[in-house]
Design a protein around this motif. Structure first.
Motif, short mmCIF file in Angstrom:
data_model
loop_
_atom_site.label_atom_id
_atom_site.label_comp_id
_atom_site.label_asym_id
_atom_site.label_seq_id
_atom_site.Cartn_x
_atom_site.Cartn_y
_atom_site.Cartn_z
N ILE A 3 0.98 -1.29 0.02
CA ILE A 3 -0.16 -0.03 0.09
C ILE A 3 1.10 1.20 0.15
CG2 ILE A 3 -0.01 0.12 2.47
CD1 ILE A 3 -3.03 1.00 2.30
N GLN A 4 0.58 2.37 -0.86
CA GLN A 4 0.99 3.56 -0.90
C GLN A 4 0.77 4.55 0.56
OE1 GLN A 4 1.08 6.89 -3.67
NE2 GLN A 4 2.93 6.43 -3.89
N LEU A 5 1.73 4.82 1.30
CA LEU A 5 1.25 5.68 2.54
C LEU A 5 1.83 7.13 1.76
CD1 LEU A 5 2.57 3.74 5.39
CD2 LEU A 5 0.40 3.75 4.41
N LYS A 6 1.05 8.08 2.18
CA LYS A 6 1.51 9.43 2.18
C LYS A 6 1.51 10.11 3.39
CE LYS A 6 -1.04 9.67 -2.60
NZ LYS A 6 -0.53 10.53 -3.41
N GLY A 7 2.53 10.76 3.55
CA GLY A 7 2.92 11.54 4.73
C GLY A 7 3.30 12.75 4.81
N SER A 8 3.40 13.65 5.82
CA SER A 8 4.02 15.13 5.73
C SER A 8 4.22 15.43 7.22
CB SER A 8 2.72 16.00 5.39
OG SER A 8 1.71 15.87 6.16
N GLU A 19 5.90 2.70 0.08
CA GLU A 19 5.12 1.67 0.14
C GLU A 19 5.28 0.74 1.18
OE1 GLU A 19 5.65 -0.38 -3.60
OE2 GLU A 19 5.07 1.33 -4.82
N SER A 20 4.22 0.43 1.90
CA SER A 20 4.36 -0.60 3.14
C SER A 20 3.48 -1.95 2.78
CB SER A 20 3.75 0.29 4.22
OG SER A 20 3.87 -0.72 5.46
N SER A 21 4.07 -2.85 3.41
CA SER A 21 3.56 -4.12 3.48
C SER A 21 2.77 -4.23 4.90
CB SER A 21 4.50 -5.30 2.95
OG SER A 21 4.75 -5.11 1.53
N THR A 22 3.32 -3.44 5.86
CA THR A 22 2.96 -3.67 7.24
C THR A 22 2.38 -2.29 7.71
OG1 THR A 22 5.32 -2.85 7.77
CG2 THR A 22 4.87 -5.40 7.78
N PHE A 107 6.73 7.23 11.09
CA PHE A 107 6.00 7.53 12.35
C PHE A 107 4.62 7.78 11.78
CE2 PHE A 107 10.18 8.44 13.63
CZ PHE A 107 10.19 8.70 15.21
N ALA A 108 3.74 6.80 12.50
CA ALA A 108 2.33 6.58 12.28
C ALA A 108 1.83 8.09 12.26
CB ALA A 108 1.51 5.63 12.83
N SER A 109 2.09 8.98 13.15
CA SER A 109 1.62 10.09 13.35
C SER A 109 2.03 11.13 12.11
CB SER A 109 2.32 10.86 14.53
OG SER A 109 3.46 11.05 14.33
N ALA A 110 2.94 10.72 11.09
CA ALA A 110 3.22 11.58 10.12
C ALA A 110 2.42 11.07 8.72
CB ALA A 110 4.84 11.38 9.62
N ILE A 111 1.75 10.02 9.03
CA ILE A 111 0.78 9.47 7.84
C ILE A 111 -0.53 10.14 7.64
CG2 ILE A 111 -0.23 7.35 6.97
CD1 ILE A 111 2.96 7.75 6.96
N ASP A 112 -0.49 10.88 6.49
CA ASP A 112 -1.88 11.52 5.97
C ASP A 112 -2.98 10.40 5.39
OD1 ASP A 112 -0.90 14.00 7.05
OD2 ASP A 112 0.29 14.14 5.38
N SER A 113 -2.69 9.70 4.49
CA SER A 113 -3.47 8.80 3.85
C SER A 113 -2.84 7.61 3.55
CB SER A 113 -4.09 9.41 2.93
OG SER A 113 -3.09 9.89 1.82
N PRO A 114 -3.34 6.45 3.31
CA PRO A 114 -4.94 6.30 3.61
C PRO A 114 -4.83 6.36 5.28
CG PRO A 114 -3.97 4.17 3.23
CD PRO A 114 -2.78 5.20 2.98
N GLU A 115 -6.16 6.32 5.59
CA GLU A 115 -6.57 6.22 7.07
C GLU A 115 -6.16 4.76 7.66
OE1 GLU A 115 -8.20 7.33 10.64
OE2 GLU A 115 -8.42 8.33 8.77
N LEU A 116 -5.31 4.83 8.67
CA LEU A 116 -4.81 3.74 9.09
C LEU A 116 -5.72 2.90 9.87
CD1 LEU A 116 -1.11 4.98 10.17
CD2 LEU A 116 -1.61 3.94 8.11
N GLU A 117 -5.43 1.44 9.81
CA GLU A 117 -6.39 0.74 10.44
C GLU A 117 -5.88 0.58 11.91
OE1 GLU A 117 -7.26 -4.15 10.59
OE2 GLU A 117 -6.38 -3.40 8.75
N ALA A 118 -6.98 0.67 12.84
CA ALA A 118 -6.67 0.34 14.31
C ALA A 118 -6.66 -0.99 14.53
CB ALA A 118 -8.11 1.15 15.13
N PRO A 119 -5.55 -1.48 15.42
CA PRO A 119 -5.35 -2.63 15.55
C PRO A 119 -6.58 -3.00 16.79
CG PRO A 119 -3.79 -1.28 16.91
CD PRO A 119 -4.70 -0.53 15.83
#
Length: 164
Positions: A3-8, A19-22, A107-119
């Motif tokens: 999945i492609q993560l977009k961050g800022s 890109e992330s598999s995790t 850092f998860a806090s830097a990811i804007d999209s997509p919405e990250l799945e809550a564990p």
């Protein structure tokens, strides 16, 4: 396909894709480094494929911090890992370590999209260095004084969340 993560960063000076598999933000680290660079509660890092990092804006605003280990002791050393941050607003962006060059840990806090799945269940590590005033998040969790038994990749595979 990963999945492609977009961050800022917070101020928007730095933007990136990777890109992330995790991508599930399941593990909270409460060590002194993560608490001091990430805020009172600690930091949550994801796993990503380092070779896919694309800095789309603000490369000139990225600084690197190499943490001091065993500070103020005879065993004081500098960490091999590099915490990349925005030099304008201080937002933490990702962690990279040359010992594992194929990985980068946003850092998860830097990811804007997509919405990250809550564990369903949070894993909390390094509570051996967490002061009592730091409260753990509510909800289901496994807590470890040091580290849990699974790597980020292993946890994702075990829970059916690894993206090939």
């Amino acid at each position: 396909m990963p999945i492609q993560l977009k961050g800022s960063c917070h101020c928007g000076a730095v933007r990136f894709n990777i890109e992330s598999s995790t991508p599930v933000p399941y593990q909270l680290c409460t060590c002194s480094i993560c608490r001091k660079v990430g805020g009172v509660g600690g930091s949550i890092n994801l796993g990503a494929h380092a070779k896919t990092l694309e800095i789309t804006q603000g490369k000139e605003h990225i600084g690197v911090y190499k943490a001091v280990l065993s500070r103020d002791t005879r065993n004081e050393t500098i960490a091999s890992s590099e915490r990349n941050f925005c030099t304008r607003c201080s937002s933490m962006l990702w962690l990279y370590d040359e010992n594992w060059p194929e990985f980068l840990h946003p850092f998860a806090s830097a990811i804007d999209s997509p919405e990250l799945e809550a564990p369903v269940e949070l894993v909390v590590v390094k509570t051996d260095s967490k002061p009592d005033y730091v409260r753990l998040p509510e909800g289901a969790k496994k807590v470890y004084r040091r580290y849990g038994p699974d790597s980020i990749e292993d946890w994702h595979k075990k829970h059916g969340k690894y993206i090939v």
